[in-house]
Design a protein around this motif. Structure first.
Motif, short mmCIF file in Angstrom:
data_model
loop_
_atom_site.label_atom_id
_atom_site.label_comp_id
_atom_site.label_asym_id
_atom_site.label_seq_id
_atom_site.Cartn_x
_atom_site.Cartn_y
_atom_site.Cartn_z
N PHE A 138 0.84 -1.19 0.00
CA PHE A 138 0.00 0.00 0.00
C PHE A 138 0.88 1.25 0.00
O PHE A 138 0.57 2.26 -0.62
CB PHE A 138 -0.88 -0.07 1.26
N THR B 284 -13.51 -2.40 16.02
CA THR B 284 -12.48 -1.36 16.08
C THR B 284 -11.35 -1.89 16.95
O THR B 284 -11.60 -2.33 18.07
CB THR B 284 -13.05 -0.08 16.70
N TYR C 219 4.18 4.70 10.65
CA TYR C 219 3.39 5.33 11.73
C TYR C 219 3.43 4.51 13.03
O TYR C 219 2.48 4.51 13.79
CB TYR C 219 1.93 5.54 11.30
N ASP D 211 -17.65 8.99 15.14
CA ASP D 211 -18.12 7.94 14.23
C ASP D 211 -18.78 6.87 15.08
O ASP D 211 -18.11 6.15 15.83
CB ASP D 211 -16.91 7.39 13.46
N ARG E 267 -11.58 9.49 16.43
CA ARG E 267 -12.69 9.01 15.60
C ARG E 267 -13.77 8.31 16.44
O ARG E 267 -14.92 8.21 16.03
CB ARG E 267 -12.14 8.06 14.53
N LEU E 268 -13.36 7.82 17.61
CA LEU E 268 -14.33 7.16 18.49
C LEU E 268 -15.45 8.10 18.88
O LEU E 268 -16.55 7.67 19.20
CB LEU E 268 -13.63 6.65 19.75
N GLN F 28 7.73 12.42 2.79
CA GLN F 28 6.74 12.05 3.80
C GLN F 28 6.24 10.63 3.59
O GLN F 28 6.15 10.16 2.47
CB GLN F 28 5.55 13.02 3.75
N PRO F 29 5.88 9.96 4.68
CA PRO F 29 5.25 8.65 4.50
C PRO F 29 3.90 8.84 3.83
O PRO F 29 3.26 9.87 4.01
CB PRO F 29 5.08 8.12 5.93
N PHE F 30 3.51 7.85 3.08
CA PHE F 30 2.23 7.89 2.38
C PHE F 30 1.11 8.13 3.38
O PHE F 30 1.04 7.47 4.41
CB PHE F 30 2.03 6.57 1.65
N ASP F 31 0.27 9.11 3.11
CA ASP F 31 -0.81 9.41 4.04
C ASP F 31 -1.89 8.34 3.91
O ASP F 31 -2.69 8.36 2.99
CB ASP F 31 -1.38 10.81 3.74
N ASP F 32 -1.90 7.41 4.84
CA ASP F 32 -2.82 6.28 4.73
C ASP F 32 -4.14 6.55 5.42
O ASP F 32 -4.97 5.67 5.53
CB ASP F 32 -2.17 5.01 5.30
N PHE G 50 -5.80 3.20 15.17
CA PHE G 50 -7.07 2.49 15.31
C PHE G 50 -7.47 2.00 13.93
O PHE G 50 -7.29 2.70 12.95
CB PHE G 50 -8.15 3.40 15.89
N ASN H 64 11.20 8.18 7.22
CA ASN H 64 9.81 8.58 7.43
C ASN H 64 9.03 7.54 8.21
O ASN H 64 7.83 7.60 8.33
CB ASN H 64 9.13 8.93 6.11
N PHE I 92 -17.65 3.34 14.63
CA PHE I 92 -16.28 3.14 15.12
C PHE I 92 -16.28 2.95 16.63
O PHE I 92 -15.58 2.10 17.16
CB PHE I 92 -15.44 4.36 14.74
N HIS J 295 -5.01 6.84 8.39
CA HIS J 295 -5.35 5.94 9.50
C HIS J 295 -6.07 6.71 10.61
O HIS J 295 -5.93 7.92 10.74
CB HIS J 295 -4.10 5.23 10.03
N SER J 296 -6.80 5.95 11.39
CA SER J 296 -7.65 6.59 12.39
C SER J 296 -6.94 6.69 13.73
O SER J 296 -6.12 5.85 14.06
CB SER J 296 -8.92 5.78 12.58
N SER J 297 -7.30 7.70 14.47
CA SER J 297 -6.79 7.83 15.83
C SER J 297 -7.98 7.78 16.79
O SER J 297 -9.13 7.63 16.37
CB SER J 297 -6.03 9.14 15.99
N ALA J 298 -7.68 7.92 18.07
CA ALA J 298 -8.73 7.78 19.08
C ALA J 298 -9.87 8.78 18.88
O ALA J 298 -11.01 8.51 19.25
CB ALA J 298 -8.13 7.93 20.47
N GLN K 73 -10.33 -0.56 11.57
CA GLN K 73 -11.52 -1.40 11.53
C GLN K 73 -11.16 -2.74 10.95
O GLN K 73 -10.44 -2.83 9.95
CB GLN K 73 -12.61 -0.74 10.68
#
Lengths: 931, 565
Positions: free
Chosen positions: A492, A601, A577, B42, B38-39, B27-31, A583, A524, B45, B33-36, A585
Motif C-alpha cells: 500500500f 475497532t 506510523y 463515528d 474518531r471514536l 513524507q510517509p504515504f498518508d494512509d 485504530f 519517514n 467506530f 489511518h484513524s486515531s482515538a 476497523q
C-alpha cells in the motif's frame, strides 16, 4: 537530532572554507596518486596496489583505501574458473564473507549494482567488471540506512575507446544428483508399522498374508509398493547450458558494451510435460559525450525468465506418501466395468490412475494430466547519468547526476486440470471393482495468476572534488544526495529512502590516510522529531613501509589501518506510523442472522513516539602486507560490532492481562566480533606458475541485551550466540520400566522403554521446558575457502574449496522424526527394541504422535561442519598463431566439475534434500573465443 | 572564474535542500489511518470496540472432550490429546483463555470509558437525538457489562482455583482500562471478589436489557431495542450466564454451605418459570442442532451454511476425517430404554448385542457399527476404512460422532453440499439440568420450597421422557429416594444430554470425579465386540484447576500460581 545535522553542515562548510583558503590556488600541479609499488596481477585475491577500486560513488586506488574492503575482478577469475552465479563467484574468496551475501554474520548485505540497490540475479557474471565487498561502516554508509549489514558493490563493464572486442562463451553440462532419501518398501514398512502399533498398545494393522503378498510383489495393484526415486520417474541427469556473447568498443566520443546471455536447464523428471527453465539476459551500456564538459551514459538491462512446471509437487509427495498408500496404476485390462472404463482417462496407453479419497493426487496423474504452471519474470532496468566537468569553477570539481528506473513483473500462466482417481477393492471371490473418486476436468483455457509488479525510481547527485596539492597532499571530497522510491502491487505504501552523505579523503605523501565519511539519513518511519539520523565514521591508515626507517627487504609493503563508526538504520521497522496509536476497523460480528453487522475497532498499533534508529557501532583494526619479493600477500582485520537499540516488540515486558497491545521499543543488543585473514602466495617460473590462496573468518555472536524472563538462569538468551540450538539434554534411551521409575518425571506424555531420557537440569523432579539448555551454536564460527591455481604453458588447473566449522543442526524434519503415519525412512531400521536396547540409535517406534521423543534435544543434533571441493577446472588455451587467419584472437576450452567431493562427519545429512530437488554435482565442458 | 563563492553557493543550496526535509517527497504515504478521536464522531467506530469483544465469542464446539473420558481424537498432536495424556502444564495450557479474555476485557473497558461521550444518533428523522443517544448508551453499556461477565467467568473457570497460599483465588480483576505506563504488577483477586464482580456486571446489565429484543410502536424503542438486534446479548443471556456461574461456583470444594446451591437453584428456577417450567421444555430438544429456531435454544450466534463440522467428523467412507471418537465409557453411560443403567440386573443388556434396547439418544448421538446418517449405514468392521485405525481418518474407539452433525450434508468431492449450522451459547436443557443439580443439593430430589412447580426428579423424568424412555421409569423412582442417588442420576443425565458441548471437562472437575479413567473403545472382530483400551488419561491431583501461565508470573511477580502447578 535536527540541530545536530545543522551543526554538521556548518562545520562541513567551515572545513571547506579552510581548505580552500589554505590550499586553493597555491599549488595546482598534479601527480599520479599511486606510489611506485606495483605488482603483477594477482588473480585469486586481486591484490594489486595500483588497481582502482570502486567504492560507493567513486573510485580509490587500493593503496589509499583506509577501510576494510575486498575486491574481486571476475574478468581475471573467469579465465580459469567459470562459476555459474554471483554467489559462487564470491564464496570462500573474501575474508569476512561467511556465505552468500552474509558479511560477518550480520545477515544479507545490500547488493548494489551500478549505484542502485538491486537483485544479484539481475546480472550475469560475465557482465561484471568488479565486485567490491564493503565490510565496515566507514566504507558502506554512503548507501544509507539499508547498508547496515555491509554492501556488495557490483560495477558492470563499459566500452573502452578504440578497443573493439567480441567474445563468445558456451558451456554445456549435466547435473548429477548426489543423493536421494531412502525410504522403506511396503513390506518392511508394514512390519515396522505393526511394531509401532504394538508399542502403542494397538493390534497390528497388516496381516502376515498381506505383508507376504506385498513382499512377493506379484500383484502391485492389490499390494502396492511405490518407489518414487527410481528410473520410473527420474532421469540420471539434468542438463544445463549457457551461452554468453559480449560486444564492446567505440571511439573517443561514444563507447558501447553489449552483453547477451542465455541460460537453460532441463528437468530431472522422466514423465509428463518437459519442465524447463530459461533465462535471457540483455545489457547495453552506452557512454557518450554531449559537449566537451558533459558526458552522459544510458544503460538498459532486460532479464527474462521462463519457468515451465507441472501442476504438482513431485518431490514433496515422494517424501510423504507411504509406498503402500494406494495402487498408482490400474491396468485397464483388469477392469470388467466397461462403463467405468470409458469414463476415465488413460495414462501411458492403458492405465487408470489410482488413488483413494485421501490421496487424490497421484504423480502419474498430475505429471500426465494435471496441467501446468508457467512462471514468467521480467526485469527492466534503466540508468541515465551525466558527468559534468566543473573545472571551470575550480580544477578537480565535477558533478555527477544519475536517474534510474527499475521494473519487475512476474506472473504465472497456468492450466489447472483435475482428474478422477480410481480406488480398487476386492470382494470375497477376489473380484476387483473400482470406485471412481473425483471427475476429469480438462480446462481448455489458460489462466493468468500471481501477477506482481514493482517499480523503483532513484536519483543521486554527487559533487566531487579531487586534487593533489603541493605534490604531497591528495584531497578528495564528495558530497552526495540520494533519493529513491519503491512501489509494489502488493504494498500500500511507497517506500522512500533519502540521505545525504559526504566523504573526505586526505592522503599525505602516500603514507598517511584519513577518511571521514558520514551520512544524514531521513527515515519517514519515525516520528517527525526523530527522523534525522547522523551516522559518522572515520578511517585511518598508515603505510608504514613508505617511511624512511622501514627496511623493505622482507616486508615490501605494509599498511596499518583503523576504522570505526556508528551507523543508523531503520530497516527493522517494517511498518509506518509505528510512533502513533493506530485504530483500525477489522472484521467484526454479524447478528439478526446475518441481517446486520458491524466491523470491530481495534488498536492495531500502540504508538511509541520515542522510537528511533537502531545502531550499528563498529571498529576495525587491520593490516595489508606484501612479503618476500611480493610473492606473499597478507591481509588481516579484527572487528567488533554492536547492534544496539534494536527495535523489538515489548510483548515480553508487559503481562498479557494488560490487553496484549504493546508498542515497539528500542531495546535489544547483539554483539559480533571476530578476525579475518587472507593469504595469497604466488610464484612464477619460466613455463610454470602457481598461486595458493586462502581466506578465513573466525567470529562469534552474542546476545548482549534482551527483554526476557525465564524461570531458570540457564534459560536466559543473553550471553549466548544469536543463532543457537536450544533443547533438552538427552541422556540416552530408557532401558526398562525401572529406569523410568528411577528417573525424573518427563512431562511430555507417558514414556515407555525405548523413549528418550532427558536430564533434569533444575533437579525439580520433573523434566519439562524449564530444563531446556543451549546445546550448540547454529552458526559456523570458523569459515573460509582455499584455492590453488597451477599454470603450465597453455594449461591451467584450478581447484577451489570451502570449509566451515562450529555449526550444528537439528535433524528434525519428517525424514528423521518418524512417527504416526509418516513415511518410514531407512533411519528407523536401527530403532530401539528390547533385543537391540544396547545398540539402538533410534527411539522405539510410535504409531502415534510422540511428544516426548520428537522435540528438540541433543539426541537429534549433528555437526554441520564440512570441507567441500567446490570446483575443479582444467583449461587449455590454444596457441594464438593457430587462429590468426580466422580473426580469432584466442580460444580456450575447459572441463570443469562442481561439488565434486565433500568431507564431513555428517555428509549424508548435509548433502540430502528431502521434499525438494536433490543437490547436484555438475560436470561441464566449455568453449571461449575472443575475436 | 567563480571559485570559492560558487563552491559555497552550491554547498549552501544543498544545505537548503536538506533543511527543507519536511517536503512532500519524503513524507510517509498518508494512509488516512484513524486515531482515538474518531471514536467520538463515528458511531460505528465507537461501537466497534464493543464489537471487538463480540467477535471473539466462540462460534463452534471445541471438542475438548478428547481430553476427558468421553472421547479421543484421531488427530496426531491435537492439543487436547496431548493435554489429556500428560502434557498439561503452566507452559502448555490448551484450556487457557487468559490472553484472549484480557484482550477483550481491555476493549470492553475502553468502550465503557468512551461510551458516555460517544455519539450514536445524529439526525432527528428517527426520533429525538438526545433520547436515542441515551437509549443506545444504556443498551451498549449493558451489553459490554454482560460480555465482560462472560469473559470474566471464563477466566474464573479456567484459571481460578486454590492458589499456592491455600486461598481460593480468581484472576486479575480489571474494571477500567489499564495504562501500561503506570505500575502494572497486579495481584489476583480473591475467588469471591471475582464471583461478586461477575454477578454485579450481570445485575447492572439486566437493569437495561430486555429479555429479548422485540418490535415496538415507539420509534426510539424500535430502533434501540427492536427485533433486528437478535443475536446480540440480551436479558436471557444474562440470566442464563448467572445460572451457569452459580452452579460452577456452588460446586467448588471451598464453598461448603448451601448459599450458592440455593442461589444457583433460584437463578435457574426463575428463568425456567418464565417458560412455564417442564411444560416449556422443547419436545425436539434432543436434536436441537437440526433447527436453529428450536425453542430449546436460549441464545445463539448467527447460523451459517457450512460443512466443516462434517468434514472434520464424518467417517472416512463418507469422505470425512473422523476426528472426534466417542468412547466406550460414554456409550456405557447411556441407559437401556427401560431406564436402567446397563450394569443393573434389571436392565436386560446383552453384551453381544450392545446397541439393542438402549436409550434412543444413543442412536441419535453416536455412530456405532450399523448406525446411519440419514440412511447411509456406517459399518465399522474389517471390511471398510471405517474400521478402527484403518487410515489416518479412521476411528480409534470404534465409534464416530453423530450428535451436532447434519446428516443431510454430503462431502463427497463430486457432490459437495452444506447445511445450516449454529453454536448455541445456552440452551434450556442446560438450565433444566442446572436447576436439577442445584435444587437437589439445596433441597433434595423432590422438594419445591419456592413453588416453581417442578422438582429435580420431575425435571429428570421430563428429560428422559423426551429422550424416549417411558415415564415414570423404575430407576428414577428408585433414585428419587435419596439426594445421593439423585445426584448420580443427574450427573449421568447431564453427561448424556450435554455431551460434546464442552461441559464434561469442567463437570468432572466440579464433581471431584476420577480424572484418569482410561478411555476404552470397542473392536469388532469376527462379529464379536471386544472392549479395548484406547488412551490412558494422565492428570495429577492438582489438575482440578487450571494454571496461570508461567511466563505471565515471571513478568508480573505479584501473581500467585495455583497449587501444584
Amino acid at each position: 537530532m535536527k540541530h545536530m545535522y545543522k551543526k554538521y553542515l556548518l562545520s562541513l562548510s567551515l572545513l571547506c572554507l579552510i581548505i580552500s583558503k589554505t590550499l586553493l590556488g597555491i599549488n595546482t600541479g598534479t601527480k599520479e596518486i599511486n606510489g611506485d609499488i606495483t605488482t603483477k596481477d594477482s588473480i585469486t585475491l586481486n591484490y594489486n596496489l595500483d588497481s582502482i577500486v570502486h567504492i560507493p560513488y567513486g573510485v580509490v586506488s587500493k593503496i589509499n583505501a583506509a577501510n576494510d574492503i575486498s575486491v574481486i575482478y571476475p574478468n581475471n577469475t573467469l579465465l580459469f574458473d567459470n562459476v555459474s552465479n554471483g554467489y559462487e563467484l564470491i564464496n570462500g574468496k573474501v575474508p569476512g564473507l561467511i556465505g552468500n551475501t552474509n558479511i560477518r554474520g550480520l545477515g544479507g548485505a545490500l547488493v548494489v549494482i551500478d549505484g542502485i540497490p538491486r537483485e544479484l540475479s539481475s546480472v550475469n557474471i560475465q557482465e561484471i567488471e568488479q565486485i567490491t565487498i564493503l565490510k565496515d561502516v566507514n566504507s558502506s554508509l554512503l548507501y544509507g540506512t539499508r547498508a547496515d549489514k555491509g554492501v556488495i558493490l557490483i560495477k558492470t563493464k563499459r566500452g573502452k575507446p578504440n578497443e573493439k572486442r567480441i567474445s563468445g562463451f558456451f558451456e554445456a553440462g549435466i547435473n548429477d544428483p548426489i543423493s536421494y532419501p531412502t525410504y522403506l518398501g511396503s513390506a518392511d514398512y508394514m512390519e515396522l508399522f505393526n511394531e509401532a502399533r504394538v508399542n502403542n498398545g494397538l493390534n497390528p494393522l497388516y496381516s502376515e498374508d498381506v505383508i507376504g503378498s506385498t513382499r512377493a510383489g506379484t500383484d502391485r495393484v492389490r499390494f502396492p509398493d511405490m518407489n518414487y526415486y527410481g528410473s520410473e520417474f527420474l532421469k540420471e541427469f539434468k542438463p544445463t547450458s549457457r551461452f554468453i556473447s559480449e560486444f564492446s568498443g567505440g571511439n573517443r566520443d561514444a563507447q558501447y558494451y553489449l552483453n547477451l546471455g542465455w541460460y537453460h536447464t532441463g528437468t530431472l523428471m522422466n514423465k509428463g510435460r518437459d519442465e524447463s527453465y530459461n533465462k535471457i539476459n540483455l545489457r547495453s551500456n552506452i557512454d557518450f559525450k554531449i559537449i566537451d564538459k558533459i558526458r552522459a551514459y544510458v544503460d538498459v538491462v532486460g532479464v527474462f525468465d521462463f519457468d515451465n512446471r507441472v501442476n504438482g509437487n513431485f518431490f514433496s509427495d515422494a517424501s510423504t506418501i507411504r509406498p503402500n498408500a494406494y495402487a498408482p496404476l490400474i491396468d485397464s485390462s483388469l477392469v470388467a466395468d466397461k462403463a467405468l472404463l470409458s469414463s476415465g482417462t488413460f495414462v501411458e496407453g492403458k492405465y487408470l490412475v489410482g488413488g483413494t479419497s485421501i490421496y487424490r493426487n497421484n504423480p502419474y496423474g498430475y505429471l500426465n494430466l494435471g496441467g501446468y504452471n508457467n512462471n514468467y519474470g521480467i526485469v527492466v532496468q534503466f540508468n541515465n547519468g551525466y558527468k559534468i566537468d566543473m573545472s571551470s569553477i575550480t580544477e578537480g570539481l565535477s558533478l555527477n547526476l544519475n536517474v534510474s528506473f527499475d521494473f519487475y513483473n512476474r506472473f504465472t500462466a497456468s492450466q489447472t486440470n483435475t482428474y478422477a482417481v480410481f480406488q480398487p477393492s476386492w470382494n470375497d471371490d477376489n473380484q476387483m471393482s473400482l470406485t471412481k473418486i473425483g471427475e476429469d476436468f480438462f480446462s481448455g483455457s489458460q489462466e493468468i495468476r500471481n501477477s506482481y509488479l514493482n517499480r523503483k525510481f532513484s536519483f543521486s547527485g554527487l559533487l566531487d572534488y579531487q586534487k593533489v596539492f603541493r605534490n604531497d597532499h591528495a584531497l578528495s571530497l564528495s558530497l552526495l544526495a540520494y533519493y529513491d522510491t519503491f512501489n509494489e502491487t502488493s504494498g500500500f505504501y511507497t517506500s522512500k529512502h533519502a540521505h545525504l552523505g559526504n566523504r573526505f579523503n586526505y592522503v599525505y605523501k602516500n603514507k598517511y590516510i584519513v577518511d571521514f565519511s558520514s551520512a544524514i539519513s531521513y527515515s519517514n518511519k519515525l516520528a517527525p522529531e526523530n527522523r534525522l539520523g547522523f551516522s559518522p565514521s572515520v578511517g585511518l591508515a598508515w603505510v608504514i613501509s613508505e617511511e624512511d626507517f622501514f627496511n623493505k627487504t622482507f616486508i615490501n609493503f605494509l599498511k596499518l589501518r583503523l576504522s570505526g563508526g556508528i551507523m543508523n538504520t531503520d530497516v527493522t521497522i517494517t511498518d509506518y506510523y509505528r510512533y502513533e496509536d493506530i485504530f483500525e476497523q477489522q472484521w467484526g460480528y454479524s447478528w439478526y442472522d446475518s441481517g446486520r453487522s458491524n466491523q470491530s475497532t481495534v488498536v492495531s498499533n500502540a504508538g511509541n513516539p520515542n522510537l528511533f534508529y537502531e545502531k550499528r557501532k563498529e571498529y576495525n583494526v587491520g593490516f595489508e602486507s606484501l612479503l618476500f619479493n611480493k610473492e606473499v600477500f597478507l591481509e588481516f582485520s579484527a572487528f567488533h560490532e554492536l547492534r544496539s537499540d534494536r527495535v523489538t516488540s515489548s510483548n515480553n515486558r508487559y503481562p498479557n492481562y494488560l490487553g496484549g497491545i504493546n508498542p515497539l521499543i528500542n531495546y535489544a543488543e547483539n554483539k559480533f566480533s571476530g578476525i579475518e585473514l587472507g593469504v595469497t602466495w604466488r610464484k612464477n617460473f619460466t613455463d610454470f606458475s602457481y598461486e595458493l590462496g586462502t581466506s578465513m573468518t573466525i567470529y562469534q555472536t552474542e546476545i548482549t541485551k534482551r527483554d526476557e524472563y525465564w524461570p531458570e538462569e540457564y534459560l536466559y538468551r543473553v550471553g549466548n550466540p544469536i543463532n543457537a540450538n536450544w533443547g533438552l539434554e538427552a541422556i540416552g534411551l530408557f532401558e526398562d520400566e525401572s529406569d523410568i521409575q528411577n528417573h525424573a518425571i518427563q512431562e511430555f506424555g507417558e514414556v515407555q522403554p525405548g523413549d528418550i531420557k532427558y536430564k533434569d537440569q533444575n533437579k525439580d523432579g520433573v523434566v519439562n521446558d524449564n530444563d531446556i539448555v543451549m546445546l550448540e551454536n547454529a552458526s559456523s564460527t570458523f569459515i573460509g575457502g582455499a584455492s590453488l591455481l597451477l599454470n603450465y604453458k597453455n594449461f591451467s588447473l584450478y581447484v577451489h574449496s570451502t570449509f566451515r566449522d562450529g555449526s550444528y543442526r537439528m535433524a528434525n524434519s519428517a525424514y528423521y522424526w518418524v512417527y504416526g503415519d509418516r513415511k518410514y525412512s531407512e533411519i528407523v531400521k536401527n530403532r530401539w527394541t528390547e533385543q537391540t536396547s544396547k545398540t539402538a540409535t533410534y527411539p522405539r517406534l510410535s504409531s502415534e504422535y510422540n511428544s516426548n521423543n520428537f522435540r528438540n534435544s541433543s539426541y537429534w543434533i549433528y555437526d554441520n561442519s564440512l570441507i567441500s571441493i567446490d570446483r575443479i577446472q582444467l583449461n587449455y588455451n590454444f596457441p594464438k598463431q593457430l587462429f590468426s587467419k580466422f580473426f580469432i584472437q584466442n580460444m580456450q576450452v575447459y572441463a570443469r566439475a562442481s561439488n565434486v567431493m565433500a568431507f564431513a562427519k555428517n555428509k549424508d545429512k548435509i548433502q540430502l534434500n528431502v521434499g525438494s530437488e536433490p543437490q547436484y554435482k555438475f560436470y561441464a565442458l566449455g568453449l571461449k573465443v575472443n575475436f | 572564474m567563480l571559485t570559492k563563492k560558487s563552491f559555497l553557493i552550491i554547498l549552501i543550496t544543498l544545505g537548503f535542500i536538506v533543511s527543507s526535509c519536511e517536503m512532500d517527497f519524503l513524507q510517509p504515504f498518508d494512509d488516512n489511518h484513524s486515531s482515538a478521536e474518531r471514536l467520538y464522531y463515528d458511531s460505528g467506530f465507537a461501537e466497534g470496540l464493543l464489537i471487538r469483544a463480540y467477535r471473539d465469542l466462540p462460534n463452534g464446539y471445541s471438542f475438548d472432550e478428547a481430553s476427558t473420558d468421553d472421547a479421543v481424537t484421531n488427530v496426531e498432536g491435537n492439543n487436547y490429546r496431548r493435554m489429556g495424556t500428560g502434557e498439561w502444564s503452566s507452559r502448555y495450557d490448551p484450556m487457557s483463555i487468559w490472553n484472549l479474555a484480557y484482550t477483550n476485557i481491555y476493549y470492553l473497558n475502553y468502550f465503557l470509558e468512551i461510551n458516555p461521550s460517544a455519539q450514536y444518533a445524529w439526525d432527528e428523522a428517527n426520533g429525538p437525538v438526545k433520547e436515542r443517544n441515551e437509549a443506545f448508551r444504556k443498551r451498549f453499556e449493558a451489553e459490554a457489562l454482560l460480555l465482560r461477565a462472560w469473559y470474566n467467568f471464563e477466566l474464573l473457570k479456567r484459571h481460578g482455583g486454590i492458589a499456592e497460599d491455600g486461598n481460593p483465588t480468581g484472576f486479575v480483576l480489571l474494571e477500567n482500562k489499564v495504562d501500561i505506563n503506570v505500575d502494572y504488577n497486579l495481584p489476583r483477586n480473591s475467588y469471591e471478589e471475582c464471583v461478586q464482580a461477575i454477578y454485579s456486571d450481570i445485575e447492572k446489565a439486566l437493569l437495561n436489557l430486555p429479555d429479548e429484543y422485540s418490535d415496538s410502536e415507539d420509534i426510539v424503542q424500535q430502533i434501540v431495542f427492536g427485533s433486528q438486534n437478535k443475536n446480540r446479548v440480551n436479558g436471557k443471556f444474562g440470566k442464563a450466564l448467572k445460572s451457569r456461574v452459580s452452579l460452577h461456583v456452588a460446586s467448588q470444594p471451598f464453598y461448603t454451605g448451601n448459599e450458592y446451591w440455593e442461589k444457583a437453584a433460584v437463578y435457574a428456577g426463575a428463568l425456567l418459570s418464565e417458560i412455564g417450567g417442564v411444560s416449556g421444555m422443547s419436545p425436539t430438544g434432543v436434536e436441537f442442532w437440526k433447527n436453529e429456531n428450536d425453542s430449546e435454544i436460549l441464545w445463539r450466534r448467527d447460523y451459517s451454511e457450512i460443512n466443516s463440522r462434517e468434514v472434520a467428523n464424518f467417517p472416512p467412507t463418507l469422505f470425512g476425517q473422523g476426528q472426534t471418537n466417542p468412547s466406550q465409557n460414554l456409550v456405557d453411560a447411556f441407559p437401556m430404554v427401560n431406564g436402567y443403567p446397563i450394569n443393573a440386573e434389571e436392565s436386560g443388556y446383552d453384551a453381544n448385542q450392545p446397541y439393542a434396547g438402549r436409550d434412543p439418544r444413543l442412536k441419535r448421538y453416536i455412530i456405532y457399527n450399523g448406525n446411519d446418517f440419514d440412511g447411509r449405514v456406517i459399518n465399522i468392521n474389517d471390511e471398510t476404512d471405517d474400521w478402527n485405525n484403518q487410515t489416518v481418518y479412521s476411528t480409534r474407539t470404534g465409534y464416530y460422532l453423530k450428535k451436532l452433525l447434519q446428516p443431510s450434508v454430503n462431502i463427497n468431492p463430486n457432490v459437495m453440499s452444506t447445511a445450516r449450522h449454529f453454536y448455541p451459547f445456552f440452551r434450556y436443557t442446560e438450565i433444566f439440568l442446572n436447576y436439577a443439580e442445584a435444587a437437589n443439593e439445596a433441597w433434595g430430589p423432590t422438594a419445591d420450597p419456592n413453588g416453581y412447580g417442578f422438582t429435580p426428579a420431575e425435571i429428570i423424568s421430563a428429560l428422559r421422557e423426551r429422550a424416549g424412555i417411558t415415564q415414570p421409569d423404575e430407576f428414577i423412582i428408585e433414585s428419587s429416594t435419596s439426594k445421593e442417588l439423585m445426584r448420580a442420576l443427574i450427573q449421568n443425565e447431564r453427561r448424556i444430554e450435554l455431551c460434546f458441548e464442552g461441559f464434561r471437562f469442567w463437570d468432572i472437575r466440579r464433581w471431584g470425579m476420577d480424572l484418569n479413567e482410561t478411555v476404552n473403545g470397542v473392536l469388532l472382530t469376527n462379529e464379536t465386540y471386544n472392549v479395548v483400551e484406547v488412551e490412558k488419561r494422565n492428570y495429577k491431583s492438582h489438575m482440578n484447576f487450571g494454571p496461570i501461565s508461567q511466563l505471565e508470573i515471571l513478568k508480573a511477580d505479584k501473581l500467585i500460581q495455583n497449587k501444584g502447578w
